[in-house]
Design an enzyme around this catalytic site. Structure first.
Site, mmCIF file in Angstrom:
data_model
loop_
_atom_site.group_PDB
_atom_site.id
_atom_site.type_symbol
_atom_site.label_atom_id
_atom_site.label_comp_id
_atom_site.label_asym_id
_atom_site.label_seq_id
_atom_site.Cartn_x
_atom_site.Cartn_y
_atom_site.Cartn_z
ATOM 1 C CD GLU A 1 31.570 45.381 41.108
ATOM 2 O OE1 GLU A 1 31.463 44.862 42.703
ATOM 3 O OE2 GLU A 1 32.576 45.889 40.232
ATOM 4 C CD GLU B 1 36.862 36.393 39.876
ATOM 5 O OE1 GLU B 1 37.909 37.596 39.841
ATOM 6 O OE2 GLU B 1 35.688 37.227 40.171
ATOM 7 C CE LYS C 1 37.553 39.673 43.984
ATOM 8 N NZ LYS C 1 36.586 40.427 43.614
ATOM 9 C CD GLU D 1 35.583 40.339 49.137
ATOM 10 O OE1 GLU D 1 36.242 40.648 46.993
ATOM 11 O OE2 GLU D 1 34.785 41.395 48.727
#
Length: 468
Positions: free
Chosen positions: A265, A319, A322, A328
């Site tokens: 990541e 997303e 999250k 985030e």
């Protein structure tokens, strides 16, 4: 005859470039699904293929996703979640059933290349650390029963918080309380099975917390004077490389120099709260675009210059479910409607015309010491002797070949052939490319093998020219 010789040399450079690229690093993408508005798995795989993505990492083993990946030729990393570690560690039969249901049922049509057992287990609030290595071993034994163990690797992504020291890079070390109980047993397992350490690395968080002393250029892979590690004398031109080398140093300190690494990541948010310094679309585009270039051009880090990296960008989509700060929910390269958040290349073909379009508001940026970088007036691009022979050679081949640099003056018998050193020849080629590109941001990087200087360099009797 001289023109023919030059053409043949450039052709050889081109062949060498393609050979080096074939062995260069690789870019993958994390396909997270903590959202309620994402396209179907079939559409997602079509999107990945349209972007030339060859690797994807998922956070579970969802049947719809694994079926959609079948026959796609996209290599896949699947995940055994943290909540299953206890069962996988305590019951070999559970690990076998999990592999049977989630791996054997899809492989090899779905090209599963690795299994991430857990994710950032050391910071899991449920305290699953002690189950990690036993779970990895049981999953591996299940792979052995299916005769998949030579084809599918097992590892576990660790966050940089697993390090006790990370600055300077040469002082990198693992947290002392983790070393004997889990780090060494895990590294022994990776060594025995021929696997690699998975690492999650986010320069954004380091920059956000220390923007008063860390240069934004340094964090975004842009031209900067570099930072010298006082412990080993190596010069770093990106925070990413410095963080990765801190992990390599930690491995070396425990005598595991042979363990390779995959960055599972890394990324930069395109939006954040007011307190999240640096979370902008421009910065996200610069970080990820320059990272792709740095990885695909090839070459390792200053500490391991010959070791190319595989890196998974985080993440495919924004997303919306999250938790946490705004950032985030804004790490995605794409919106859920499949529109790009910003435009960056993901392949070597896309890199041909890529330029880091730095925001005009960026202006002067802080250096690591908090001073100012002079970005006005004439500048030149030179090779870094610390980049490593193979890295420099690959970058020189690119510059003289596909890059279109004027390399006639460094051919045998020509005016600047001497001094006949790789660093001198690379400097002439890099500078030619840089000047022809109008000294554009991002045109003096070459995967960290080059940097900007503000006084005209001289090699032997030849000065690096300026070209408008």
């Amino acid at each position: 005859m001289e023109k023919l010789t030059i053409c043949l040399l450039l052709f050889a450079f081109s062949l060498s470039l393609f050979s080096s690229i074939a062995d260069a690093g690789s870019i993958g993408i994390n396909y997270g699904r903590v959202a309620n508005n994402l396209p179907s798995a079939v559409k997602v795989i079509a999107l990945l293929k349209s972007q030339g993505v060859e690797r994807v990492k998922v956070y579970d083993t969802d049947p719809a996703v694994l079926k959609a990946l079948s026959g796609s030729d996209i290599k896949v990393t699947v995940n055994l979640p943290n909540e299953l570690l206890y069962n996988a560690a305590k019951r070999p039969s559970f690990a076998y059933s999990w592999v049977e249901k989630n791996v054997a049922a899809y492989y090899p049509s779905t090209q599963i290349e690795s299994i991430a057992v857990g994710n950032e287990v050391f910071v899991d609030p449920h305290n699953t650390t002690r189950f990690l290595v036993p779970a990895m071993k049981n999953v591996h034994q299940a792979l052995v029963k299916y005769n998949f163990h030579d084809k599918i690797k097992i590892s576990s992504p660790v966050a940089l918080s697993a390090l006790q020291n990370s600055y300077p890079s040469s002082a990198g070390s693992f947290r002392s309380e983790l070393v004997e109980p889990v780090i060494k047993p895990m590294l022994d397992f990776l060594r025995q099975t021929g696997s690699y350490l998975m690492v999650n690395c986010y320069p954004f968080f380091a920059y956000e917390s220390n923007s008063d002393v860390i240069s934004l250029d340094y964090a975004l892979f842009r031209e900067n004077p570099g930072v010298v590690d006082a412990g080993n004398g190596l010069r770093y031109f990106s925070l990413f490389d410095a963080q990765i080398d801190a992990v390599f140093a930690a491995l070396s300190a425990l005598k595991y120099n042979d363990i390779k690494m995959v960055v599972t990541e890394t990324g930069w948010p395109s939006k954040g709260d007011d307190t999240e310094i640096g979370a902008t679309v421009d910065n996200a585009a610069s970080y990820n675009g320059n990272l792709v270039r740095r990885i695909l051009i090839g070459g390792g880090t200053p500490l391991r210059p010959k070791e190319d990296l595989t890196v998974f960008l985080f993440a495919l989509f924004n997303e919306n479910k999250k938790p946490g700060p705004t950032s985030e929910r804004n790490f995605g390269l794409f919106y859920p409607n499949e529109r790009k958040v910003y435009n960056i290349p993901l392949t070597m073909e896309g890199l041909k015309h890529y330029v880091d379009r730095r925001s005009p508001a960026a202006g002067d940026q802080r250096t690591q010491k908090g001073g100012k970088v002079n970005v006005s007036g004439q500048t030149w691009c030179v090779a870094s002797g610390e980049a490593g022979k193979d890295h420099l050679q690959a970058a020189l081949d690119y510059a003289c070949g596909e890059g279109g640099a004027d390399c006639r003056s460094i051919q045998p018998g020509s005016t600047c052939y001497n001094p006949n050193t790789l660093e001198a020849h690379a400097s002439f080629a890099f500078n030619s490319y840089y000047q022809k590109k109008g000294r554009a941001m991002g045109s003096c990087y070459f995967g960290g093998a080059a940097f900007i200087v503000h006084q005209q360099p001289k090699y032997g009797h030849c000065e690096l020219p300026t070209e408008e």
